[in-house]
Design a protein around this motif. Sequence first.
Motif, PDB file in Angstrom:
ATOM      1  N   VAL A 113       7.882  20.057  -1.343  1.00 35.69           N
ATOM      2  CA  VAL A 113       8.416  18.699  -1.265  1.00 35.69           C
ATOM      3  C   VAL A 113       8.042  18.089   0.081  1.00 35.69           C
ATOM      4  O   VAL A 113       8.247  18.698   1.133  1.00 35.69           O
ATOM      5  N   GLU A 114       7.486  16.884   0.024  1.00 34.76           N
ATOM      6  CA  GLU A 114       7.160  16.129   1.226  1.00 34.76           C
ATOM      7  C   GLU A 114       8.059  14.897   1.274  1.00 34.76           C
ATOM      8  O   GLU A 114       7.985  14.041   0.384  1.00 34.76           O
ATOM      9  N   LEU A 115       8.923  14.828   2.286  1.00 33.64           N
ATOM     10  CA  LEU A 115       9.854  13.711   2.401  1.00 33.64           C
ATOM     11  C   LEU A 115       9.260  12.600   3.255  1.00 33.64           C
ATOM     12  O   LEU A 115       8.680  12.853   4.316  1.00 33.64           O
ATOM     13  N   HIS A 116       9.439  11.386   2.779  1.00 33.42           N
ATOM     14  CA  HIS A 116       9.061  10.185   3.534  1.00 33.42           C
ATOM     15  C   HIS A 116      10.331   9.340   3.618  1.00 33.42           C
ATOM     16  O   HIS A 116      10.571   8.470   2.775  1.00 33.42           O
ATOM     17  N   GLU A 117      11.142   9.613   4.605  1.00 30.33           N
ATOM     18  CA  GLU A 117      12.480   9.015   4.680  1.00 30.33           C
ATOM     19  C   GLU A 117      12.441   7.686   5.430  1.00 30.33           C
ATOM     20  O   GLU A 117      12.986   7.543   6.520  1.00 30.33           O
ATOM     21  N   HIS A 118      11.776   6.742   4.820  1.00 33.64           N
ATOM     22  CA  HIS A 118      11.681   5.401   5.376  1.00 33.64           C
ATOM     23  C   HIS A 118      11.379   4.443   4.233  1.00 33.64           C
ATOM     24  O   HIS A 118      10.936   4.847   3.157  1.00 33.64           O
ATOM     25  N   ALA A 119      11.619   3.175   4.473  1.00 37.35           N
ATOM     26  CA  ALA A 119      11.293   2.167   3.466  1.00 37.35           C
ATOM     27  C   ALA A 119       9.784   2.041   3.345  1.00 37.35           C
ATOM     28  O   ALA A 119       9.053   2.132   4.332  1.00 37.35           O
ATOM     29  N   LEU A 120       9.312   1.873   2.122  1.00 34.84           N
ATOM     30  CA  LEU A 120       7.890   1.649   1.906  1.00 34.84           C
ATOM     31  C   LEU A 120       7.524   0.271   2.452  1.00 34.84           C
ATOM     32  O   LEU A 120       8.190  -0.721   2.168  1.00 34.84           O
ATOM     33  N   THR A 121       6.466   0.201   3.257  1.00 34.12           N
ATOM     34  CA  THR A 121       6.059  -1.071   3.849  1.00 34.12           C
ATOM     35  C   THR A 121       4.582  -1.308   3.581  1.00 34.12           C
ATOM     36  O   THR A 121       3.824  -0.395   3.255  1.00 34.12           O
ATOM     37  N   ASP A 124       2.030   0.843   5.688  1.00 32.57           N
ATOM     38  CA  ASP A 124       1.702   2.254   5.457  1.00 32.57           C
ATOM     39  C   ASP A 124       1.470   2.616   3.996  1.00 32.57           C
ATOM     40  O   ASP A 124       1.064   3.736   3.677  1.00 32.57           O
ATOM     41  N   ALA A 125       1.710   1.683   3.055  1.00 37.49           N
ATOM     42  CA  ALA A 125       1.715   2.039   1.636  1.00 37.49           C
ATOM     43  C   ALA A 125       0.349   2.524   1.145  1.00 37.49           C
ATOM     44  O   ALA A 125       0.264   3.544   0.445  1.00 37.49           O
ATOM     45  N   VAL A 126      -0.723   1.832   1.477  1.00 35.92           N
ATOM     46  CA  VAL A 126      -2.041   2.200   0.954  1.00 35.92           C
ATOM     47  C   VAL A 126      -2.450   3.573   1.466  1.00 35.92           C
ATOM     48  O   VAL A 126      -2.927   4.426   0.698  1.00 35.92           O
ATOM     49  N   GLU A 127      -2.258   3.817   2.752  1.00 32.67           N
ATOM     50  CA  GLU A 127      -2.624   5.121   3.324  1.00 32.67           C
ATOM     51  C   GLU A 127      -1.790   6.228   2.704  1.00 32.67           C
ATOM     52  O   GLU A 127      -2.307   7.299   2.373  1.00 32.67           O
ATOM     53  N   LEU A 128      -0.495   5.970   2.518  1.00 25.70           N
ATOM     54  CA  LEU A 128       0.381   6.977   1.919  1.00 25.70           C
ATOM     55  C   LEU A 128      -0.040   7.279   0.492  1.00 25.70           C
ATOM     56  O   LEU A 128      -0.142   8.445   0.087  1.00 25.70           O
ATOM     57  N   PHE A 129      -0.295   6.260  -0.315  1.00 27.12           N
ATOM     58  CA  PHE A 129      -0.685   6.471  -1.701  1.00 27.12           C
ATOM     59  C   PHE A 129      -1.989   7.246  -1.793  1.00 27.12           C
ATOM     60  O   PHE A 129      -2.197   8.020  -2.737  1.00 27.12           O
ATOM     61  N   GLY A 130      -2.873   7.037  -0.840  1.00 29.36           N
ATOM     62  CA  GLY A 130      -4.146   7.727  -0.857  1.00 29.36           C
ATOM     63  C   GLY A 130      -4.044   9.229  -0.686  1.00 29.36           C
ATOM     64  O   GLY A 130      -4.999   9.953  -0.972  1.00 29.36           O
ATOM     65  N   ARG A 131      -2.889   9.723  -0.268  1.00 26.23           N
ATOM     66  CA  ARG A 131      -2.692  11.172  -0.106  1.00 26.23           C
ATOM     67  C   ARG A 131      -2.290  11.847  -1.415  1.00 26.23           C
ATOM     68  O   ARG A 131      -2.162  13.073  -1.471  1.00 26.23           O
TER      69      ARG A 131
END
Length: 389
Positions: A113-121, A124-131
Motif C-alpha cells: 500500500v502506498e499512501l498519498h495523504e493529501h488532496a489531489l491537486t 501533482d495529479a499527472v505525475e502521480l497518475f503516471g506511476r
Amino acid sequence: MTALPPLVDPAPSLGNDEVARYSRHLVLPDIGLDGQRRLKAARVLVIGAGGLGSPVLLYLAAAGVGTLGIVEFDVVEESNLQRQIIHGQSDIGRSKGASARDAIAEVNPHVEVELHEHALTREDAVELFGRYDLVLDGTDNFATRYLVNDAAVLAGVPYVWGSIFRFEGQVSVFWEDAPDGRGLNYRDLYPQAPPAGSVPSCAEGGVLGMLCGTVGSIMATEAVKLITGTGDPLLGRVLLYDALRMSVRTVEVRKDPSAAPITGLVDYEAFCGAPVPEPAAAPDTLSPTALRDRLAAPEPPVLVDVREPVEWDIAHIDGATLIPVGDIESGSGIDRVPRDRPAVLYCKTGIRSARALRALRDAGFTDVRHLDGGIAAWTREIDPSLPVY
C-alpha cells in the motif's frame, strides 16, 4: 464481446501460498495463472477511501493486486461507518488512509500500500497518475472528477469512474488512448459541470449504504477485467443501477467530435462554479452566536429551516418553521415567509440556505439572512445536545 489487450504484463511467478490464496481465480479459464500474475504486477491508484473506495480497495486487495495507491487526506467520522466498510469503530478520528492500509494488511499481506495523504491537486495529479497502470475514482465532488479525468488523459492511463446518490449508481470506464479506438473521457459524458449547489452531496441528500458495495464491486470488477484483458469493459458505455427498482441498464456514449482536446489542467473549482466561502461577517450570513443572541432578543427574527422533512425529524432548532428549499425556489412556499419581520434561514451546512436566500431576494425580500455553517455549526457551537447526522 470485445476484450482489450491486458493492461499489465505478468509478474514472474506466484509463491505456493499465493497459489493457495488465489486458487478460485486460477481455475477460472478467463483469468488463470497468467491473469493472476498480471494482477500481482499491477499498480492501481484509488482516489478516496470512502463509500466507493472501501469496497474497491478491499476487493482489489483480496484479488491480489500487487500495489494499491490511496489518495486520501480525511479522517474517519462516525457517520462514515454506515457505508465505508473498510473502517471500524476503533478507527474514528484516525486517518482514513492509515485505517484503510491496516484493513488491507488484514485482508492480504501480499499487497503493498502506498499512501498519498493529501488532496489531489493539478500540480501533482499527472505525475502521480503516471506511476500507476490504472486509476479508480469514486469521489463525490465534481471538481475532483474533472481533475481526475483530465489528469488521466494527460498521463495516458485508463480510469474507472463510479458515482452514487441516494439509491442510484453509475459506473463507466474512460480511456482516451484505448487501443481499440473507443477512446472516451468523462467530458464526453458530461461536457459541463452542473451549476454549483444544484446537485446535493451525499451528506445532504443521503445514500443507501449497500449501494456503495454494489457500485464499488462493479468498479473493482472493471479494474480486474482491464488488468487481465478479460471480458468487455464498460468503455463507451455507462452502467446505470437503480436499487429501488433493482434494475440495471447500460447506455452508449460516443466521442464528441467537436470537443476541444485536453492539453492541460485548469482551475477546477472555478470550472465547476464552486462558491467562494464567505467570511463570517458577510452581510448575508449570521454566525451561530449572533443567531443565538438575536433569537433571545425581545423581537426575534423568523427562523426558517429549508431542509427536507426527514432531516427536520432528526434534529431542528427550536422555534423554526420548516419550508423546504424546493418550495421556496418554486414559489409555492414563499408566502409562508413573513415580509414584515427579519428572517434567518438555515439548512445542514449553508449550501441550500444560500439558494433559498437568493430565491427570496429575487422575490423582493430585503431583510433576510442565513446561518453560516447551518445546523451543523449550530450543534457544534451552541447546542451539542442535538444529534449530528
